[in-house]
Write a protein that holds these residues in place. Sequence first.
Motif, PDB file in Angstrom:
ATOM      1  N   ALA A   1      -7.524 -21.562  -1.701  1.00 45.81           N
ATOM      2  CA  ALA A   1      -6.848 -22.666  -2.370  1.00 45.81           C
ATOM      3  C   ALA A   1      -6.059 -22.180  -3.584  1.00 45.81           C
ATOM      4  CB  ALA A   1      -7.858 -23.717  -2.810  1.00 45.81           C
ATOM      5  N   TYR A   2      -6.447 -21.044  -4.149  1.00 43.83           N
ATOM      6  CA  TYR A   2      -5.757 -20.512  -5.317  1.00 43.83           C
ATOM      7  C   TYR A   2      -6.068 -19.025  -5.427  1.00 43.83           C
ATOM      8  CZ  TYR A   2     -10.386 -21.064  -7.358  1.00 43.83           C
ATOM      9  OH  TYR A   2     -11.735 -21.002  -7.589  1.00 43.83           O
ATOM     10  N   GLY A   3      -5.260 -18.335  -6.221  1.00 48.45           N
ATOM     11  CA  GLY A   3      -5.518 -16.913  -6.455  1.00 48.45           C
ATOM     12  C   GLY A   3      -5.085 -16.039  -5.301  1.00 48.45           C
ATOM     13  N   GLY A   4      -6.021 -15.676  -4.486  1.00 47.39           N
ATOM     14  CA  GLY A   4      -5.728 -14.826  -3.339  1.00 47.39           C
ATOM     15  C   GLY A   4      -5.456 -13.399  -3.715  1.00 47.39           C
TER      16      GLY A   4
ATOM     17  N   GLN B   1       0.843  -1.198   0.000  1.00 49.60           N
ATOM     18  CA  GLN B   1       0.000   0.000   0.000  1.00 49.60           C
ATOM     19  C   GLN B   1       0.869   1.235   0.000  1.00 49.60           C
ATOM     20  OE1 GLN B   1      -2.951   0.111   3.130  1.00 49.60           O
ATOM     21  NE2 GLN B   1      -4.228   1.516   1.956  1.00 49.60           N
ATOM     22  N   ALA B   2       0.739   2.008  -1.060  1.00 50.24           N
ATOM     23  CA  ALA B   2       1.440   3.278  -1.171  1.00 50.24           C
ATOM     24  C   ALA B   2       0.555   4.384  -0.610  1.00 50.24           C
ATOM     25  CB  ALA B   2       1.786   3.548  -2.630  1.00 50.24           C
ATOM     26  N   PRO B   3       1.145   5.505  -0.207  1.00 50.70           N
ATOM     27  CA  PRO B   3       0.351   6.600   0.355  1.00 50.70           C
ATOM     28  C   PRO B   3      -0.744   7.053  -0.595  1.00 50.70           C
ATOM     29  CG  PRO B   3       2.676   6.988   0.732  1.00 50.70           C
ATOM     30  CD  PRO B   3       2.591   5.794  -0.164  1.00 50.70           C
ATOM     31  N   GLY B   4      -1.952   7.136  -0.082  1.00 52.86           N
ATOM     32  CA  GLY B   4      -3.072   7.606  -0.880  1.00 52.86           C
ATOM     33  C   GLY B   4      -3.651   6.586  -1.832  1.00 52.86           C
ATOM     34  N   LYS B   5      -3.157   5.364  -1.779  1.00 53.70           N
ATOM     35  CA  LYS B   5      -3.643   4.328  -2.695  1.00 53.70           C
ATOM     36  C   LYS B   5      -4.230   3.153  -1.919  1.00 53.70           C
ATOM     37  CE  LYS B   5      -0.557   5.345  -6.552  1.00 53.70           C
ATOM     38  NZ  LYS B   5       0.374   4.771  -7.558  1.00 53.70           N
ATOM     39  N   ASP B   6      -5.017   2.363  -2.625  1.00 54.91           N
ATOM     40  CA  ASP B   6      -5.575   1.164  -2.023  1.00 54.91           C
ATOM     41  C   ASP B   6      -4.498   0.091  -1.871  1.00 54.91           C
ATOM     42  OD1 ASP B   6      -8.673   1.476  -3.908  1.00 54.91           O
ATOM     43  OD2 ASP B   6      -8.102   2.298  -1.949  1.00 54.91           O
ATOM     44  N   ARG B   7      -4.771  -0.831  -0.968  1.00 54.95           N
ATOM     45  CA  ARG B   7      -3.863  -1.959  -0.819  1.00 54.95           C
ATOM     46  C   ARG B   7      -3.975  -2.843  -2.064  1.00 54.95           C
ATOM     47  NH1 ARG B   7      -3.445  -4.671   5.024  1.00 54.95           N
ATOM     48  NH2 ARG B   7      -3.218  -2.428   5.375  1.00 54.95           N
ATOM     49  N   GLU B   8      -2.827  -3.222  -2.624  1.00 50.16           N
ATOM     50  CA  GLU B   8      -2.856  -3.984  -3.863  1.00 50.16           C
ATOM     51  C   GLU B   8      -2.102  -5.302  -3.725  1.00 50.16           C
ATOM     52  OE1 GLU B   8      -0.957  -2.239  -7.231  1.00 50.16           O
ATOM     53  OE2 GLU B   8       0.938  -1.882  -6.210  1.00 50.16           O
ATOM     54  N   PHE B   9      -2.565  -6.269  -4.461  1.00 47.31           N
ATOM     55  CA  PHE B   9      -1.963  -7.594  -4.489  1.00 47.31           C
ATOM     56  C   PHE B   9      -0.578  -7.544  -5.114  1.00 47.31           C
ATOM     57  CE2 PHE B   9      -1.745 -12.106  -4.824  1.00 47.31           C
ATOM     58  CZ  PHE B   9      -1.195 -12.388  -6.070  1.00 47.31           C
ATOM     59  N   VAL B  10       0.346  -8.305  -4.522  1.00 42.42           N
ATOM     60  CA  VAL B  10       1.696  -8.419  -5.065  1.00 42.42           C
ATOM     61  C   VAL B  10       1.964  -9.865  -5.497  1.00 42.42           C
ATOM     62  CG1 VAL B  10       4.155  -8.214  -4.578  1.00 42.42           C
ATOM     63  CG2 VAL B  10       2.562  -6.510  -3.665  1.00 42.42           C
ATOM     64  N   ALA B  11       1.810 -10.795  -4.551  1.00 46.21           N
ATOM     65  CA  ALA B  11       2.107 -12.200  -4.846  1.00 46.21           C
ATOM     66  C   ALA B  11       1.422 -13.081  -3.803  1.00 46.21           C
ATOM     67  CB  ALA B  11       3.611 -12.454  -4.845  1.00 46.21           C
ATOM     68  N   ALA B  12       1.221 -14.347  -4.176  1.00 45.71           N
ATOM     69  CA  ALA B  12       0.627 -15.300  -3.252  1.00 45.71           C
ATOM     70  C   ALA B  12       1.175 -16.687  -3.534  1.00 45.71           C
ATOM     71  CB  ALA B  12      -0.896 -15.299  -3.356  1.00 45.71           C
ATOM     72  N   ILE B  13       1.059 -17.559  -2.532  1.00 45.69           N
ATOM     73  CA  ILE B  13       1.612 -18.896  -2.657  1.00 45.69           C
ATOM     74  C   ILE B  13       0.718 -19.881  -1.910  1.00 45.69           C
ATOM     75  CG2 ILE B  13       3.114 -18.596  -0.636  1.00 45.69           C
ATOM     76  CD1 ILE B  13       5.253 -20.232  -2.195  1.00 45.69           C
ATOM     77  N   SER B  14       0.518 -21.031  -2.514  1.00 48.90           N
ATOM     78  CA  SER B  14      -0.313 -22.057  -1.895  1.00 48.90           C
ATOM     79  C   SER B  14       0.394 -22.678  -0.700  1.00 48.90           C
ATOM     80  CB  SER B  14      -0.667 -23.128  -2.921  1.00 48.90           C
ATOM     81  OG  SER B  14       0.525 -23.759  -3.384  1.00 48.90           O
ATOM     82  N   TRP B  15      -0.336 -23.468   0.079  1.00 51.78           N
ATOM     83  CA  TRP B  15       0.220 -24.029   1.299  1.00 51.78           C
ATOM     84  C   TRP B  15       1.438 -24.903   1.042  1.00 51.78           C
ATOM     85  CZ3 TRP B  15       0.630 -29.258   1.962  1.00 51.78           C
ATOM     86  CH2 TRP B  15      -0.135 -30.060   1.096  1.00 51.78           C
ATOM     87  N   SER B  16       1.447 -25.583  -0.098  1.00 57.19           N
ATOM     88  CA  SER B  16       2.566 -26.478  -0.412  1.00 57.19           C
ATOM     89  C   SER B  16       3.707 -25.760  -1.102  1.00 57.19           C
ATOM     90  CB  SER B  16       2.076 -27.607  -1.311  1.00 57.19           C
ATOM     91  OG  SER B  16       1.737 -27.093  -2.587  1.00 57.19           O
ATOM     92  N   GLY B  17       3.428 -24.557  -1.584  1.00 59.89           N
ATOM     93  CA  GLY B  17       4.417 -23.846  -2.383  1.00 59.89           C
ATOM     94  C   GLY B  17       4.362 -24.229  -3.846  1.00 59.89           C
ATOM     95  N   GLY B  18       3.472 -25.114  -4.196  1.00 59.65           N
ATOM     96  CA  GLY B  18       3.420 -25.587  -5.570  1.00 59.65           C
ATOM     97  C   GLY B  18       2.776 -24.636  -6.549  1.00 59.65           C
ATOM     98  N   SER B  19       1.955 -23.719  -6.032  1.00 56.09           N
ATOM     99  CA  SER B  19       1.294 -22.735  -6.893  1.00 56.09           C
ATOM    100  C   SER B  19       1.651 -21.335  -6.429  1.00 56.09           C
ATOM    101  CB  SER B  19      -0.224 -22.921  -6.855  1.00 56.09           C
ATOM    102  OG  SER B  19      -0.594 -24.176  -7.369  1.00 56.09           O
ATOM    103  N   LYS B  20       2.013 -20.496  -7.378  1.00 55.17           N
ATOM    104  CA  LYS B  20       2.393 -19.120  -7.066  1.00 55.17           C
ATOM    105  C   LYS B  20       1.661 -18.179  -8.011  1.00 55.17           C
ATOM    106  CE  LYS B  20       6.973 -20.706  -5.632  1.00 55.17           C
ATOM    107  NZ  LYS B  20       8.447 -20.556  -5.793  1.00 55.17           N
ATOM    108  N   TYR B  21       1.346 -17.015  -7.506  1.00 57.67           N
ATOM    109  CA  TYR B  21       0.578 -16.031  -8.262  1.00 57.67           C
ATOM    110  C   TYR B  21       1.239 -14.671  -8.102  1.00 57.67           C
ATOM    111  CZ  TYR B  21      -2.678 -19.873  -7.535  1.00 57.67           C
ATOM    112  OH  TYR B  21      -3.248 -21.122  -7.478  1.00 57.67           O
ATOM    113  N   TYR B  22       1.281 -13.905  -9.181  1.00 57.41           N
ATOM    114  CA  TYR B  22       1.950 -12.612  -9.165  1.00 57.41           C
ATOM    115  C   TYR B  22       1.098 -11.551  -9.838  1.00 57.41           C
ATOM    116  CZ  TYR B  22       6.152 -15.303  -8.044  1.00 57.41           C
ATOM    117  OH  TYR B  22       7.061 -16.141  -7.445  1.00 57.41           O
ATOM    118  N   ALA B  23       1.224 -10.340  -9.341  1.00 54.30           N
ATOM    119  CA  ALA B  23       0.666  -9.197 -10.044  1.00 54.30           C
ATOM    120  C   ALA B  23       1.507  -8.958 -11.296  1.00 54.30           C
ATOM    121  CB  ALA B  23       0.697  -7.959  -9.149  1.00 54.30           C
TER     122      ALA B  23
END
Length: 124
Positions: free
Chosen positions: A102-105, A38-60
């Motif tokens: 389970a995915y996305g996030g 979250q930058a000043p004056g902006k909404d919180r934004e997604f950067v990255a996420a990872i599943s419990w096993s580490g097998g799936s990763k998601y990026y902005a």
Amino acid sequence: VQLQAFGGGLVQAGGSLRLSCAASGRTFSTYFMGWFRQAPGKDREFVAAISWSGGSKYYAGSVKGRFTISRDNAKNTVFLQMNSLQPEDTAVYYCAADEDLAYGGYDPREYDYWGQGTQVTVSS
């Protein structure tokens, strides 16, 4: 689960930082983990996420190819390696956890637990 993010700081454009998020609790390995910023004056934004096993990763799209998310379940820690940092990456970075995802996030409203945030400042 309680989360504590650290590793932020001041870096020049083109530099690197590695953020860590340490989690309490013995069930860390069952949590889906995410990083937001979250930058000043902006909404919180997604950067990255990872599943419990580490097998799936998601990026902005804005960080894909520059940032890498990973986790070490034995150490109850999730990491965000940030390379080729740019001034527009300046923000407070937060880690988040959720047991049901389970995915996305991509949506911060999907997460139940949040760390306190760590400041990342990239100078030009």
